[in-house]
Every structure is written in C-alpha cells, then in structure tokens.
Enzyme design. Structure first.
Site, mmCIF file in Angstrom:
data_model
loop_
_atom_site.group_PDB
_atom_site.id
_atom_site.type_symbol
_atom_site.label_atom_id
_atom_site.label_comp_id
_atom_site.label_asym_id
_atom_site.label_seq_id
_atom_site.Cartn_x
_atom_site.Cartn_y
_atom_site.Cartn_z
ATOM 1 N N ASP A 211 37.575 41.055 27.004
ATOM 2 C CA ASP A 211 38.325 40.334 28.044
ATOM 3 C C ASP A 211 39.833 40.458 27.859
ATOM 4 O O ASP A 211 40.604 39.950 28.661
ATOM 5 C CB ASP A 211 37.914 38.855 28.045
ATOM 6 C CG ASP A 211 38.454 38.096 29.243
ATOM 7 O OD1 ASP A 211 38.472 38.651 30.358
ATOM 8 O OD2 ASP A 211 38.882 36.925 29.076
ATOM 9 N N SER A 235 40.766 35.583 35.124
ATOM 10 C CA SER A 235 39.564 36.389 35.304
ATOM 11 C C SER A 235 38.653 35.739 36.332
ATOM 12 O O SER A 235 38.468 34.516 36.325
ATOM 13 C CB SER A 235 38.809 36.531 33.978
ATOM 14 O OG SER A 235 39.621 37.112 32.982
ATOM 15 N N GLN A 285 36.056 44.437 35.430
ATOM 16 C CA GLN A 285 36.488 43.061 35.684
ATOM 17 C C GLN A 285 37.388 43.011 36.907
ATOM 18 O O GLN A 285 38.227 43.891 37.121
ATOM 19 C CB GLN A 285 37.256 42.496 34.483
ATOM 20 C CG GLN A 285 37.664 41.037 34.647
ATOM 21 C CD GLN A 285 38.458 40.505 33.464
ATOM 22 O OE1 GLN A 285 39.678 40.516 33.472
ATOM 23 N NE2 GLN A 285 37.749 40.056 32.435
#
Length: 295
Positions: A211, A235, A285
């Site tokens: 991440d 995110s 993502q």
C-alpha cells in the site's frame, strides 16, 4: 544478511500489530500502533485482514493467491479494529474468505481473499526493469542529511518517523520540483529487520508494504506529491495477486505506473520483484486524489 540479525523496534511493532487476538472462531481484534497518525494506515488493515482470513483456513499448504478490497471509512487508530471473517467456500484446492473490518459499529473495510494449494503449471513472467541497485542510491540517513534540513516540518516528520519498511526511490525529482513527469516510478523496498520464515506472515508483511507509494505515482503527471497539504489523498480499493512465495530477506523492487487519473481518482499498477528479477506479486489500486475544498 547481517542486517537481519537485529530487528528495528518499528519492525517489532509491525509484527505485534499483525498478531491479532482471537475472540471467537472467526472473530479477531487488532490494535494500531500509537505513532501520531490521524487515521490508520491502509496497509495495516490489509495485512491484519489477511492474517484474520488466514487463521480460518485449516488446510495446511494452502496459501493466499489473491485479495480484493475496498476502504469505505477512515480507520481510527485510537480504538481496536474487529475483523469478522466469513467462510465462503472450502473446495478441493481453493478456499475463499470474506473479511469485514469494523470500528464504532460500522464497516471501515472489506476484503475477499482466495487461498490455493501449491501446484505445478505453466510459468512465465515479465522482465524486471533495468534500474540502479539499491547500494548505488541514497539511503534514508543520506536523504535526511541532504534534503530534510530545509524541508517543511510535515515533510521532515514523515521521513524522520521510525518505520518498519525502508524505501530507496530510484529518482527523487517529484519531491524536489513541480515538474510534470511520466507517471511511473521504481522504488527499492525492504524490511528494517527480519521477518520470521513463515509464509503466511511474510505474505501479510508484503501486503502491508504493497500500500506504500502507489497514490504518489498517480500524482507524478501533475507536478505534485502526497506530501502536498492542499490535496485530499486516500486509498479507495486495493487488489493484490501473489504469484510466488514472498521473499523478504533482501531488497525488493516495487515498479509502478499510473495509466489513468480522472474524476478525482488516480489508478496505479505495481509489480514486486526480488533483486534477482523474480516477479512475486502484482498490485492494483485506485485512490482519491483531489484538491481540498477551500472557503
């Protein structure tokens, strides 16, 4: 390696954070490190949710091969996170779980994760980009010495905070200028201490670090970075595919590109390679990247 003989305190904290408390057969409780963050780091929730799901898979030799998740509310680091795991299916070679992370009585995150028995099959992979090795790049101590003295306080605080993951970008241009760049970057990453040689745990740590830096890549084309306080950055969803067993005893290359930004959202793809060029995981993502509202 000698680096792996002693563990950085921040690495200890990460491993403790991933060691969830089991409250019921498929209900777990996780804590957040108290490091002054206003919200829980997304990688922490990904890693903890993966640990929760893994602990409900009873078949030995069955390992995570993919996960797909959505962040629906910001996490509150001051209170525990409950992870409720639903057993969707246990098949002959695959198992599927759904995990909901809950705080203050509401879901903050949910994830579907699939596990598979190891098996033989077709093999191919893309080549790793040709980039300088980490030893030829500035280390974090050098970065702090050369660039942080004149940096704004919030940027200094970001870089000076002890972290379980060390980063060595192959380029620092986007941090030092407002030049609009091609939306791709390569970053060497490694843990700051040893991770036990337990495949499930190594996968959770790899999910944690997956991440990091992705949304920053989507801002390259716009001459800014996640350190710009005029931006709202978060995110939204996260997907990851584990192609081969994780290896965390050396540097990994995290190669990223952002094919699109539109509608206040930026999308980034990532590929994680070992130093020798083996592709161990792929990531995708989409995140919120927009200017904050002004009065």
């Amino acid at each position: 390696m000698s680096r792996q003989n002693t563990r950085n305190p921040a690495m200890n904290i990460l491993l403790e954070t991933l060691d969830l408390e089991r409250l019921e057969t498929r209900l777990f409780r996780g804590q957040s490190p108290q490091v002054g963050w206003q919200r829980v780091f997304g990688g922490q929730v990904i890693g903890q949710a993966l640990v929760a799901a893994t602990r409900t898979v009873e078949e030995e030799g069955r390992f995570v091969h993919s996960l797909h998740a959505y962040f629906v509310r910001p996490g509150d680091p001051s209170v525990p996170i409950l992870y409720d795991v639903e057993n969707i299916r246990d098949g002959g070679s695959f198992a599927t779980r759904r995990v909901v992370a809950i705080q203050h009585g509401k879901p903050i995150y949910f994830m579907t994760v699939s596990f598979q028995d190891d098996e033989d099959g077709f093999e191919h992979q893309v080549a790793m980009p040709d980039v300088p090795p980490p030893e030829k790049l500035l280390g974090e101590a050098d970065l702090k010495a050369q660039f942080m003295a004149a940096a704004p306080p919030h940027i200094r605080a970001y870089w000076e905070r002890p972290r379980p993951i060390e980063l060595r970008p192959t380029s620092l241009t986007h941090y030092l200028s407002t030049e609009k760049l091609e939306p791709h970057q390569n970053i060497w990453v490694r843990t700051t201490g040893p991770v036990p040689a337990e495949r499930h745990l190594q996968a959770a740590v790899l999910a944690y670090l997956s991440d990091m830096t992705l949304l920053d890549t989507s801002l390259f084309a716009h001459g800014t970075s996640v350190l710009d306080r005029s931006l709202q950055v978060a995110s939204l969803d996260h997907a990851m595919w584990f192609h081969r067993p994780p290896v965390l005893d050396d540097w990994l290359l995290y190669s990223q590109d952002s094919p699109s930004a539109f509608g206040g959202r930026g999308m980034t793809r990532g590929a994680i390679f070992t130093r020798s060029g083996t592709l161990i995981a792929s990531v995708a993502q989409e995140g919120l990247i927009r200017k904050k509202a002004t009065d």
